[in-house]
Design a protein around this motif. Structure first.
Motif, mmCIF file in Angstrom:
data_model
loop_
_atom_site.group_PDB
_atom_site.id
_atom_site.type_symbol
_atom_site.label_atom_id
_atom_site.label_comp_id
_atom_site.label_asym_id
_atom_site.label_seq_id
_atom_site.Cartn_x
_atom_site.Cartn_y
_atom_site.Cartn_z
ATOM 1 N N ALA A 154 -5.279 -8.150 -9.016
ATOM 2 C CA ALA A 154 -4.813 -6.851 -9.503
ATOM 3 C C ALA A 154 -3.440 -6.949 -10.143
ATOM 4 N N ALA A 155 -2.531 -7.689 -9.528
ATOM 5 C CA ALA A 155 -1.174 -7.794 -10.061
ATOM 6 C C ALA A 155 -1.172 -8.446 -11.437
ATOM 7 N N ARG A 156 -1.981 -9.484 -11.603
ATOM 8 C CA ARG A 156 -2.060 -10.136 -12.920
ATOM 9 C C ARG A 156 -2.622 -9.184 -13.969
ATOM 10 N N GLU A 157 -3.670 -8.432 -13.602
ATOM 11 C CA GLU A 157 -4.295 -7.516 -14.553
ATOM 12 C C GLU A 157 -3.347 -6.369 -14.909
ATOM 13 N N LEU A 158 -2.671 -5.809 -13.928
ATOM 14 C CA LEU A 158 -1.736 -4.722 -14.199
ATOM 15 C C LEU A 158 -0.560 -5.200 -15.049
ATOM 16 N N ARG A 159 -0.098 -6.400 -14.770
ATOM 17 C CA ARG A 159 0.994 -6.973 -15.557
ATOM 18 C C ARG A 159 0.588 -7.090 -17.022
ATOM 19 N N ARG A 160 -0.694 -7.372 -17.249
ATOM 20 C CA ARG A 160 -1.201 -7.560 -18.616
ATOM 21 C C ARG A 160 -1.452 -6.236 -19.329
ATOM 22 N N THR A 161 -1.867 -5.202 -18.587
ATOM 23 C CA THR A 161 -2.370 -3.984 -19.229
ATOM 24 C C THR A 161 -1.475 -2.757 -19.097
ATOM 25 N N ARG A 162 -0.557 -2.738 -18.139
ATOM 26 C CA ARG A 162 0.249 -1.548 -17.897
ATOM 27 C C ARG A 162 1.714 -1.915 -17.718
ATOM 28 N N SER A 164 1.889 -9.548 3.070
ATOM 29 C CA SER A 164 0.893 -8.579 2.629
ATOM 30 C C SER A 164 0.833 -8.567 1.108
ATOM 31 N N ASP A 165 0.142 -7.569 0.561
ATOM 32 C CA ASP A 165 -0.196 -7.577 -0.859
ATOM 33 C C ASP A 165 0.996 -7.396 -1.785
ATOM 34 N N HIS A 166 2.117 -6.888 -1.298
ATOM 35 C CA HIS A 166 3.296 -6.772 -2.152
ATOM 36 C C HIS A 166 3.754 -8.120 -2.672
ATOM 37 N N ALA A 167 3.469 -9.195 -1.895
ATOM 38 C CA ALA A 167 3.903 -10.535 -2.307
ATOM 39 C C ALA A 167 3.260 -10.942 -3.625
ATOM 40 N N ALA A 168 2.012 -10.511 -3.856
ATOM 41 C CA ALA A 168 1.345 -10.833 -5.115
ATOM 42 C C ALA A 168 2.069 -10.209 -6.301
ATOM 43 N N PHE A 169 2.660 -9.021 -6.096
ATOM 44 C CA PHE A 169 3.405 -8.363 -7.170
ATOM 45 C C PHE A 169 4.766 -9.023 -7.354
ATOM 46 N N TRP A 170 5.433 -9.360 -6.261
ATOM 47 C CA TRP A 170 6.669 -10.129 -6.373
ATOM 48 C C TRP A 170 6.448 -11.385 -7.215
ATOM 49 N N ASN A 171 5.345 -12.071 -6.957
ATOM 50 C CA ASN A 171 5.125 -13.376 -7.575
ATOM 51 C C ASN A 171 4.877 -13.305 -9.073
ATOM 52 N N VAL A 172 4.518 -12.111 -9.597
ATOM 53 C CA VAL A 172 4.373 -11.968 -11.049
ATOM 54 C C VAL A 172 5.545 -11.183 -11.644
ATOM 55 N N TRP A 215 -8.799 12.651 -8.126
ATOM 56 C CA TRP A 215 -8.469 11.358 -8.722
ATOM 57 C C TRP A 215 -9.713 10.705 -9.314
ATOM 58 N N LEU A 216 -9.515 9.942 -10.389
ATOM 59 C CA LEU A 216 -10.579 9.160 -11.006
ATOM 60 C C LEU A 216 -10.492 7.727 -10.480
ATOM 61 N N THR A 217 -11.599 7.198 -9.991
ATOM 62 C CA THR A 217 -11.604 5.862 -9.378
ATOM 63 C C THR A 217 -12.364 4.877 -10.248
ATOM 64 N N GLU A 218 -11.777 3.702 -10.407
ATOM 65 C CA GLU A 218 -12.398 2.618 -11.161
ATOM 66 C C GLU A 218 -12.556 1.411 -10.243
ATOM 67 N N ARG A 219 -13.776 0.890 -10.166
ATOM 68 C CA ARG A 219 -14.021 -0.319 -9.380
ATOM 69 C C ARG A 219 -13.752 -1.533 -10.266
ATOM 70 N N GLN A 220 -12.897 -2.429 -9.815
ATOM 71 C CA GLN A 220 -12.500 -3.584 -10.614
ATOM 72 C C GLN A 220 -12.942 -4.884 -9.933
ATOM 73 N N PRO A 221 -14.112 -5.392 -10.306
ATOM 74 C CA PRO A 221 -14.601 -6.640 -9.702
ATOM 75 C C PRO A 221 -13.742 -7.836 -10.122
ATOM 76 N N PHE A 222 -13.735 -8.860 -9.277
ATOM 77 C CA PHE A 222 -13.088 -10.125 -9.631
ATOM 78 C C PHE A 222 -13.916 -11.278 -9.082
ATOM 79 N N ASP A 223 -13.811 -12.404 -9.749
ATOM 80 C CA ASP A 223 -14.541 -13.618 -9.365
ATOM 81 C C ASP A 223 -13.573 -14.777 -9.553
ATOM 82 N N VAL A 224 -13.119 -15.385 -8.442
ATOM 83 C CA VAL A 224 -12.117 -16.438 -8.529
ATOM 84 C C VAL A 224 -12.642 -17.717 -7.877
ATOM 85 N N ARG A 225 -12.151 -18.836 -8.325
ATOM 86 C CA ARG A 225 -12.595 -20.143 -7.829
ATOM 87 C C ARG A 225 -11.387 -20.997 -7.457
ATOM 88 N N TRP A 226 -11.581 -21.781 -6.412
ATOM 89 C CA TRP A 226 -10.598 -22.751 -5.945
ATOM 90 C C TRP A 226 -9.222 -22.127 -5.787
#
Length: 345
Positions: A171-179, A284-292, A60-71
């Motif tokens: 991740a869910a927001r980015e995937l929703r935008r790109t894939r 857990s993290d599935h909720a973030a995908f539900w929410n988008v 598998w090819l792995t990509e590190r995806q940094p994020f920086d969020v506020r408030w």
């Protein structure tokens, strides 16, 4: 829903190749210390390196995806088990990174995301929560990487789940935008199985909110030997597919399915405010995908409702069942590879 002629054969082939000792090795490597971007950053980098190394070995090819969020509204990652209102925190700034993995022969087909969080709460080595999910995800990588025709699957290792799904929200927001995402499977605390009667508890109000699932647990003597499959209408077919694949695995895994009645999207997250028992289905993290608006399901051993070591220093590798954890990986790999696209139930 029928499994179809190919799925039982696929489950049999994946079972032949799955290795409980390999899963144990991964858990022991990850869960020898707490892992946290904010409290134990060196341990997180060490865990990332292990995951990346194992994924590369599996092709598998792995990509590190940094994020920086506020408030961002989230929660505390202090150990122990607290009521939700006592866990809430407003994070001023958080900087982290998710890991995303794809097979080199990937294409433009809608992808199925299979994910698990890499971090732990403070002071816990997190063997079940959630080295079990990460180890299962690595085993899924090995199993799917060996198939003749690569499936349209994306693997994700999330950061900062214990701070309020911070990594998976990014991740869910980015995937929703790109894939184009067909669906998501979340592996959350999937390694603890207890076969004695009375070892499975249920949340307050669960018997009234989900009488069918509660009756299934009671009729089996409230034994903590099953995997809970949490889904919504959008992933009902996938949940049934996972349940049947788990039954065809070796050892066969009992499963209890629970349908979250809320819709995908923001309205679903708001509905939980008036139905507290339902909130446990989004822990857990599935909720973030539900929410988008991305269809998702969660696989779990129910965390603190079964495992007395949950969020404690005693959540160690010797407390897990690796034969059954291998069966979880097999059933999940088969479900991701044969995801029922376009079928809500």
């Amino acid at each position: 829903m029928d499994l179809g002629p190919d799925v039982p054969a696929l489950v049999q082939e994946l079972t032949r190749r799955a290795d409980p000792l390999r899963l144990r090795h991964d858990v022991e490597h990850l869960a020898d210390r707490p892992r946290s971007r904010t409290r134990a950053p060196e341990a997180m980098l060490r865990a990332e390196a292990h995951v990346t190394r194992e994924l590369a070995a599996a092709g598998w090819l792995t990509e590190r995806q940094p994020f920086d969020v506020r408030w961002r509204l989230g929660c505390t990652d202090r150990h122990g088990n607290r009521a939700l209102p006592l866990k809430l925190r407003l994070h001023r700034r958080l900087t982290g990174a998710n890991l995303l993995a794809r097979l080199p022969a990937g294409d433009d087909r809608p992808t199925v995301v299979v994910g698990a969080h890499l971090d732990t709460v403070d002071g816990s080595p997190g063997a079940d929560d959630n080295a079990s999910g990460v180890a299962a995800l690595l085993e899924i990588a090995r199993l799917l990487g060996g198939l003749p025709r690569p499936p349209a699957v994306t693997l994700m290792f999330f950061d900062m789940e214990e701070l309020g799904f911070i990594g998976s929200r990014a991740a869910a927001r980015e995937l929703r935008r790109t894939r184009q995402v067909a669906g998501m499977i979340c592996l959350e605390s999937v390694g603890c199985f207890l076969t004695g009667p009375g070892t499975q508890a249920m949340p307050a109000g669960f018997r009234f909110a989900f009488p069918g699932a509660a009756a299934a647990v009671r009729s089996a003597g409230q034994r903590g030997d099953f995997t809970l499959v949490v889904h919504r209408r959008s992933t009902q077919a996938a949940a049934h597919l996972w349940r049947r694949a788990a039954g065809a695995a070796e050892p066969a895994l009992p499963a209890v399915t629970v349908r979250d009645p809320r819709p995908d999207g923001v309205l679903g997250s708001l509905a939980g405010l008036v139905a507290p028992p339902v909130n446990h289905l989004g822990r857990s993290d599935h909720a973030a995908f539900w929410n988008v608006g991305i269809p998702a399901l969660m696989l779990t051993g129910t965390a603190n409702f079964r495992n007395r070591n949950y969020h404690r220093p005693t959540d160690t590798p010797d407390t897990l069942d690796y034969e059954r954890l291998a069966a979880v990986a097999v059933a999940t790999a088969a479900t991701a590879a044969c995801w029922p696209v376009g079928r809500a139930g």
